[in-house]
Write an enzyme that holds these catalytic residues in place. Structure first.
Site, short mmCIF file in Angstrom:
data_model
loop_
_atom_site.label_atom_id
_atom_site.label_comp_id
_atom_site.label_asym_id
_atom_site.label_seq_id
_atom_site.Cartn_x
_atom_site.Cartn_y
_atom_site.Cartn_z
N LYS A 159 14.49 -14.30 -20.73
CA LYS A 159 15.04 -13.07 -20.11
C LYS A 159 16.31 -12.66 -20.84
O LYS A 159 16.50 -11.50 -21.17
CB LYS A 159 15.38 -13.29 -18.63
N HIS A 204 18.66 -35.57 -28.11
CA HIS A 204 17.80 -35.86 -29.27
C HIS A 204 18.00 -34.84 -30.40
O HIS A 204 17.12 -34.67 -31.24
CB HIS A 204 16.34 -35.93 -28.84
N LYS A 247 5.68 -3.23 -23.24
CA LYS A 247 5.27 -3.83 -21.97
C LYS A 247 3.94 -4.58 -22.09
O LYS A 247 3.76 -5.63 -21.52
CB LYS A 247 5.19 -2.75 -20.90
N TRP A 258 -3.76 -1.92 -1.55
CA TRP A 258 -3.88 -3.26 -2.16
C TRP A 258 -4.57 -4.10 -1.10
O TRP A 258 -3.98 -4.34 -0.04
CB TRP A 258 -2.50 -3.88 -2.36
N ARG A 273 1.63 1.32 -5.96
CA ARG A 273 1.75 0.38 -4.85
C ARG A 273 0.42 -0.29 -4.52
O ARG A 273 0.36 -1.22 -3.71
CB ARG A 273 2.26 1.11 -3.60
N GLU A 286 15.69 -11.38 -24.47
CA GLU A 286 14.98 -10.08 -24.50
C GLU A 286 15.90 -8.90 -24.29
O GLU A 286 15.75 -7.87 -24.93
CB GLU A 286 13.95 -10.04 -23.36
N CYS A 320 0.87 -1.17 0.00
CA CYS A 320 0.00 0.00 0.00
C CYS A 320 0.91 1.22 0.00
O CYS A 320 2.11 1.11 0.24
CB CYS A 320 -0.86 0.05 1.25
N ASN A 372 0.38 0.55 6.31
CA ASN A 372 0.85 -0.34 5.26
C ASN A 372 1.54 -1.50 5.95
O ASN A 372 2.40 -1.27 6.80
CB ASN A 372 1.84 0.43 4.36
N GLY A 373 1.17 -2.74 5.61
CA GLY A 373 1.79 -3.90 6.25
C GLY A 373 0.74 -4.84 6.77
O GLY A 373 -0.37 -4.91 6.23
N GLU A 375 12.23 -19.62 -19.10
CA GLU A 375 12.13 -18.24 -18.64
C GLU A 375 13.52 -17.58 -18.59
O GLU A 375 13.68 -16.43 -18.98
CB GLU A 375 11.44 -18.21 -17.26
C1 F6R Z 1 8.69 -11.16 -21.00
C2 F6R Z 1 7.36 -10.58 -20.95
C3 F6R Z 1 6.35 -11.03 -21.92
C4 F6R Z 1 4.96 -11.08 -21.28
C5 F6R Z 1 3.90 -11.40 -22.36
C6 F6R Z 1 2.53 -11.55 -21.74
O1 F6R Z 1 9.55 -10.61 -20.08
O2 F6R Z 1 7.09 -9.73 -20.13
O3 F6R Z 1 6.70 -12.26 -22.47
O4 F6R Z 1 4.96 -12.06 -20.29
O5 F6R Z 1 3.87 -10.37 -23.30
O6 F6R Z 1 2.16 -10.39 -21.06
P1 F6R Z 1 1.05 -10.42 -19.95
O7 F6R Z 1 1.56 -11.24 -18.84
O8 F6R Z 1 0.84 -8.97 -19.59
O9 F6R Z 1 -0.18 -11.03 -20.56
#
Ligand code: F6R
Length: 604
Positions: A484, A503, A599, A75, A27, A487, A2, A99-100, A480
């Site tokens: 990372k 394989h 994003k 939150w 937050r 990307e 929060c 908050n907490g 993953e």
């Molecule tokens: C990778 C990344 C993307 C998202 C993907 C789905 O670091 O952020 O692969 O995971 O675009 O996005 P969301 O989770 O917002 O549906």
């Protein structure tokens, strides 16, 4: 998570509180509220949803003279996001924001109710203000009552309290949740959960230590430590750069978000685990009635968390689970049966492909659930049920803390379903809960680990590619890790199940092929180890991540020895995130805004 703010001064208190909350809205944003004391008149406003709703409610409220004010953006943890549960909470003549979590709130509440106190909310926070009012009746001063209150509560908190009995003071306490005090040359004082709301308002800030409490008024700043010894404030100059302040001294948001994982996982667990069971107030128990299969659907990193979840659902809840890439699922005319619970996973809640599959599932009459980080997003509005991850706003394009909280929610959900289906005994669930509670500690970044990864990263800036390999649930983690790295470093990386290398992919093995091998001590260690040996025999350059030393590795990143593979999973997750980060920084890339990416992907 929060956000809290406080102000003492002559300026427009309402605007200052609302502006501060705007900076902290990331937050938490399921409700917000303020309380302002001008003279002997309190005014308080609360609104559910985003801050804009509170702005609307307070538009005719004027603050034009000396006032003390506190504000909060929430939150939900204890109690649903309703107006009654929104902060500030009122006692007889005092308001509190917090908050907490107050861990002993249930006992305190019982005792207060026994003494005739009526509670309006379901929150843990409300006990603070009632306890204060009770102590006020027997104390010689408001501060005496406040310090007694702090002694009686247990848990993590940042607290601000204002009371008519000391109308020019704000009482504060900090233990385990962030809070900062700011001042300027106009003799104004500000409180906030981070320094961004203070930039432009204050010149100097005091960072409290855990256990600090006290009061501030125009004449005095009184700070006491946890042993009740008075201490001098320790003011330092406040940065004037908002962006760097938002990064809290980290080089990139992604780095900050990796470090935040411990806190946001703790937030995600908060109020959802008792000693013996997982509680999701937001889920109807009948959501799982008649369900024989779970289908998980997502994109990118969220897909990887779904894949991780499939191992847990089948292992612990003994329920058939399949996982789908959303962009594939939507066009392949899938068969959907009504005994399937359709679960979409999304940080943003807006990803076009995932959203479309949710619509398809709804049209086919399936029950639907979304695991999401953004309340009120399109998916949250559409799904029958929602579990929110509490990662806070994720600014780095490469997802880190969102993934961490997704896997945490899935682990909890598995235990929730296991209990409903009687597939784990109460003892087994209690054991798992003990492990879950250890996750925040296991993802804490230590200086030595970060330094080691920083140093190692210089050896991994070239080559013709990376293989991240793992078995079982460490396979999605390998995927993953590879995602990372590619990307943000633009290096070629693949995630593979360790057993699949022979394989075909092993044909690529040579010293310029880097293998990042996930070798958990507590899951298929010997099997995974022989897969790594096969690669080592072909002279691939190998970096092993494990608790156990491995002599065939060129490089070795040691994680701590723990009791369970899931704790190893979370610790290794941090290692692969940091490795990608450090390689990318060495390559001079823009870590937070890598090329070609966005994003939130709201197009197909
Ligand atoms: C990778 C990344 C993307 C998202 C993907 C789905 O670091 O952020 O692969 O995971 O675009 O996005 P969301 O989770 O917002 O549906």
């Amino acid at each position: 998570m929060c956000g809290i703010v406080g102000y003492i001064g002559n300026k427009n208190t309402k605007e200052i509180l609302l502006d501060g909350l705007k900076e902290l809205e990331y937050r938490g944003y399921d409700s917000a509220g303020i309380a302002v004391l001008q003279g002997d008149t309190f005014e308080s406003f609360k609104a559910v949803g985003k801050l804009i709703n509170l702005e609307e409610k307070t538009k005719d409220f004027i603050t034009d003279r000396f006032a003390v004010g506190i504000g909060h953006t929430r939150w939900a943890t204890h109690g649903k996001p309703t107006e009654l549960n929104a902060h500030p909470h009122l006692g007889e003549s005092s308001y509190v924001v917090h908050n907490g979590i107050i861990e002993n709130y249930a006992e305190l509440k019982k005792e207060l109710m026994h003494n005739g106190v009526t509670f309006l909310s379901q929150t843990d926070t409300e006990v603070i203000v009632h306890l204060f009012e009770k102590n006020l009746k027997t104390s010689s001063s408001a501060f005496g009552a406040f310090s007694q209150t702090i002694k009686e509560i247990e848990g993590a908190y940042a607290i601000l309290l204002v009371t008519k009995s000391e109308p020019d003071s704000i009482f504060f306490a900090k233990h385990g949740s962030p809070m900062i005090l700011g001042k300027n040359s106009e003799n104004e004082n500000y409180f906030a959960s981070s320094d961004t709301p203070l930039i432009g308002q204050c010149t100097d800030v005091n960072y409290f230590e855990d256990g600090d409490f006290g009061y501030v008024n125009p004449q005095e700043i009184a700070i006491f430590d946890k042993n009740e010894n008075k201490k001098e404030p320790n003011f330092s100059k406040l940065s004037t750069n908002k962006l760097s302040a938002q990064k809290d001294g980290f080089r990139f948001f992604m780095e900050k978000e990796i470090y935040e994982q411990s806190v946001v996982i703790a937030d995600t667990l908060m109020g959802r685990v008792s000693e013996s069971e997982v509680l999701f107030d937001e889920l109807d128990a009948n959501l799982f009635d008649g369900i024989n299969e779970i289908k998980l659907c997502a994109c990118g990193t969220s897909y990887h968390s779904a894949l991780s979840a499939s191992y847990l659902f089948e292992r612990y809840a003994k329920i058939k689970t399949s996982v789908e890439v959303a962009s594939e699922f939507r066009y392949r005319q899938p068969i959907m049966t009504k005994d399937t619970l359709f679960v979409v996973i999304s940080q943003s809640g807006e990803t076009a492909d995932t959203l479309e599959t949710l619509k398809m599932a709804k049209e086919a009459g399936l029950k639907t659930l979304v695991i999401c980080n953004v309340d009120n997003s399109s998916m949250v509005r559409l799904a029958d049920a929602t579990v929110l991850t509490r990662a806070g706003i994720e600014k780095g394009v490469a997802s880190t803390k969102a993934f961490a909280t997704q896997v945490t929610v899935f682990w909890m959900l598995t235990l929730f379903v296991a209990k409903l289906r009687n597939t784990l005994t109460n003892e087994e669930i209690a054991k798992q809960i003990i492990l879950l509670r250890e996750v925040p500690a296991s993802v804490k970044v230590t200086d030595s680990m970060h330094e080691r990864i920083k140093r190692l990263s210089k050896r991994y800036l070239h080559g013709h590619g990376f293989f991240f390999i793992g078995r079982d649930i460490f396979y999605p983690l390998a995927l993953e890790g590879a995602l990372k790295l590619k990307e943000i470093s633009y290096l070629h990386a693949e995630g593979y199940p360790s057993g699949e290398m022979k394989h075909g992919p092993i044909a690529l093995a040579d010293p310029e092929l880097f293998t990042i091998a996930l070798l958990p001590q507590h899951l298929l260690y010997e099997k995974a180890k022989s897969n790594v040996e096969e690669l080592s025999a072909r002279d691939s350059t190998i970096c092993v991540i494990s608790a156990l030393e491995f002599d065939k590795a060129d490089d070795f990143i040691q994680i701590s020895t723990c009791q369970d593979y899931m704790l190893e999973f979370f610790e290794m997750m941090v290692v692969v995130q940091l490795l990608s980060l450090e390689i990318s920084i060495r390559l001079g890339n823009d870590v937070d805004m890598p090329r070609n990416l966005a994003k939130s992907v709201t197009v197909e």
